[in-house]
Write a protein that holds these residues in place. Structure first.
Motif, PDB file in Angstrom:
ATOM      1  N   GLU A   1      33.185  27.197  47.445  1.00 12.90           N
ATOM      2  CA  GLU A   1      32.095  28.649  47.030  1.00 12.90           C
ATOM      3  C   GLU A   1      32.720  29.321  46.113  1.00 12.90           C
ATOM      4  O   GLU A   1      33.683  29.159  45.829  1.00 12.90           O
ATOM      5  N   SER A   2      31.881  29.900  45.925  1.00 12.38           N
ATOM      6  CA  SER A   2      32.115  30.625  44.037  1.00 12.38           C
ATOM      7  C   SER A   2      33.237  32.277  44.371  1.00 12.38           C
ATOM      8  O   SER A   2      32.597  32.257  45.542  1.00 12.38           O
ATOM      9  N   TYR A   3      33.383  32.352  43.541  1.00 12.70           N
ATOM     10  CA  TYR A   3      34.880  32.581  43.511  1.00 12.70           C
ATOM     11  C   TYR A   3      34.430  34.382  44.099  1.00 12.70           C
ATOM     12  O   TYR A   3      33.781  34.711  43.190  1.00 12.70           O
ATOM     13  N   THR A   4      35.404  34.688  45.278  1.00 15.31           N
ATOM     14  CA  THR A   4      34.732  35.954  45.236  1.00 15.31           C
ATOM     15  C   THR A   4      36.741  36.883  45.536  1.00 15.31           C
ATOM     16  O   THR A   4      36.193  38.002  46.329  1.00 15.31           O
ATOM     17  N   GLY A   5      37.571  36.458  44.714  1.00 10.38           N
ATOM     18  CA  GLY A   5      38.840  37.215  44.947  1.00 10.38           C
ATOM     19  C   GLY A   5      38.486  38.407  44.056  1.00 10.38           C
ATOM     20  O   GLY A   5      38.216  38.153  42.624  1.00 10.38           O
TER      21      GLY A   5
ATOM     22  N   ASP B   1      45.700  42.840  46.458  1.00 10.25           N
ATOM     23  CA  ASP B   1      46.023  41.784  46.566  1.00 10.25           C
ATOM     24  C   ASP B   1      45.605  39.900  46.541  1.00 10.25           C
ATOM     25  O   ASP B   1      46.130  38.753  47.113  1.00 10.25           O
ATOM     26  N   GLU B   2      44.802  40.158  45.795  1.00  3.74           N
ATOM     27  CA  GLU B   2      44.349  38.396  44.837  1.00  3.74           C
ATOM     28  C   GLU B   2      45.854  38.010  44.218  1.00  3.74           C
ATOM     29  O   GLU B   2      46.305  38.573  44.353  1.00  3.74           O
ATOM     30  N   PRO B   3      45.923  37.049  44.710  1.00  2.00           N
ATOM     31  CA  PRO B   3      47.296  35.821  44.539  1.00  2.00           C
ATOM     32  C   PRO B   3      47.215  36.217  43.679  1.00  2.00           C
ATOM     33  O   PRO B   3      48.229  35.988  42.940  1.00  2.00           O
ATOM     34  N   VAL B   4      46.354  35.670  42.756  1.00  4.47           N
ATOM     35  CA  VAL B   4      46.300  35.471  41.285  1.00  4.47           C
ATOM     36  C   VAL B   4      45.060  36.189  40.004  1.00  4.47           C
ATOM     37  O   VAL B   4      44.287  35.530  41.136  1.00  4.47           O
ATOM     38  N   ILE B   5      45.002  36.413  39.268  1.00  3.65           N
ATOM     39  CA  ILE B   5      43.984  36.906  38.323  1.00  3.65           C
ATOM     40  C   ILE B   5      43.368  35.804  37.802  1.00  3.65           C
ATOM     41  O   ILE B   5      43.783  35.596  36.130  1.00  3.65           O
TER      42      ILE B   5
ATOM     43  N   GLU C   1      46.281  46.893  29.879  1.00  7.55           N
ATOM     44  CA  GLU C   1      44.859  47.932  30.566  1.00  7.55           C
ATOM     45  C   GLU C   1      43.487  46.453  30.640  1.00  7.55           C
ATOM     46  O   GLU C   1      42.858  47.230  31.620  1.00  7.55           O
ATOM     47  N   ILE C   2      43.458  45.610  30.154  1.00  9.98           N
ATOM     48  CA  ILE C   2      43.032  44.615  30.666  1.00  9.98           C
ATOM     49  C   ILE C   2      43.316  43.898  32.376  1.00  9.98           C
ATOM     50  O   ILE C   2      42.656  43.664  32.724  1.00  9.98           O
TER      51      ILE C   2
ATOM     52  N   ILE D   1      41.957  44.058  37.855  1.00  6.25           N
ATOM     53  CA  ILE D   1      42.153  43.762  38.642  1.00  6.25           C
ATOM     54  C   ILE D   1      40.823  44.233  40.097  1.00  6.25           C
ATOM     55  O   ILE D   1      41.133  42.863  41.179  1.00  6.25           O
ATOM     56  N   PRO D   2      40.184  45.047  40.139  1.00  5.59           N
ATOM     57  CA  PRO D   2      39.618  45.458  40.777  1.00  5.59           C
ATOM     58  C   PRO D   2      38.377  45.280  40.885  1.00  5.59           C
ATOM     59  O   PRO D   2      37.260  45.574  41.824  1.00  5.59           O
ATOM     60  N   LEU D   3      37.998  43.830  39.930  1.00  5.42           N
ATOM     61  CA  LEU D   3      36.759  43.744  39.508  1.00  5.42           C
ATOM     62  C   LEU D   3      36.273  42.470  40.139  1.00  5.42           C
ATOM     63  O   LEU D   3      37.389  41.154  40.568  1.00  5.42           O
TER      64      LEU D   3
END
Length: 240
Positions: free
Chosen positions: A75-79, A83-87, A123-124, A129-131
């Motif tokens: 599926e298209s990624y929604t993370g 709590d996302e395991p990786v960025i 900063e990046i 993280i929240p996006l």
């Protein structure tokens, strides 16, 4: 407006160490050439644990089919969020695969602890993280510090990449350990790929990590009688 198109980076420690320093990674970490995947003597110069592998590897027919089959079932990624395991970043900048590969190698797993506070890299990471996937890609696309850092090293290395050539000559893939799992990160996929669990004492250069990561790609080619793959691999680890 035309899509941004940068010069491709060469996957070697000199280039990536300069990029890492420009963005704000501590000098306590650095990239090392990986001369062998099996010979302990040729791996002895890399301090352990290795925190990330950054690889350029040709897109063979076998790997291409495997990628398409995997992506068809995803599926298209929604993370997003803490709590996302990786960025992970979807790549929207032409030929930025090397700098994005370097970026995700530094901001995931234990390497993130070595990011200088208030740096462009910090900063990046904080902004990402929240996006969601789309907004995160837009943030990186519009990041002037990221573009400046890339352009500061794009003429480095021993060869000059030709951005007009097909990228099938080498895909950048990052392998990182985060949350006890090996993650395969590439901006042209549909999301980050969980390749399996690793024990506490297994790093990205451990036999199991290599088997379920880089060697899995190599095996896809060899199983179909493909020619020996010419690839480049560097590892991120503490400075020796």
């Amino acid at each position: 407006m035309a899509k941004k198109m940068w010069e491709m980076l060469e996957n070697n420690p000199d280039v990536m160490n300069q990029l890492a320093a420009k963005l704000g990674l501590s000098s306590e970490l650095q990239f090392y050439d990986v001369y062998s995947l099996d010979d302990p003597d040729l791996l002895a110069h890399i301090p352990r644990p290795a925190l990330a592998l950054l690889v350029t590897i040709p897109l063979t027919p076998a790997w291409d089919r495997n990628r398409k089959a995997e992506d068809a079932e995803m599926e298209s990624y929604t993370g997003s969020g803490p709590d996302e395991p990786v960025i992970w970043f979807k790549q929207t900048i032409g030929h930025a695969c090397g700098s994005i590969g370097c970026l995700v190698s530094m901001i995931n797993g234990p390497a993130a602890e070595f990011i200088k506070p208030d740096s462009d890299l910090a900063e990046i990471r904080k902004a990402a993280i929240p996006l969601d996937m789309t907004k995160r890609a837009e943030m990186l696309y519009n990041s002037e510090p990221f573009e400046r850092a890339h352009k500061s090293v794009e003429r480095g290395g021993q060869s000059i990449a030709n951005s007009s050539t097909d990228r099938n000559g080498g895909h950048f893939v990052s392998f990182v350990k985060s949350g006890g799992k090996l993650w395969e990160l590439e901006g042209s996929r549909k999301g980050p790929l969980d390749r399996g669990s690793l024990d506490d004492d297994e790093d990205v250069l451990s036999p199991r990590a290599l088997k379920i990561g880089l060697k899995r790609i190599i095996k896809l080619n060899s199983n179909e009688g493909g020619e020996c793959l010419l690839f480049s691999c560097i590892a991120l680890a503490r400075k020796s």
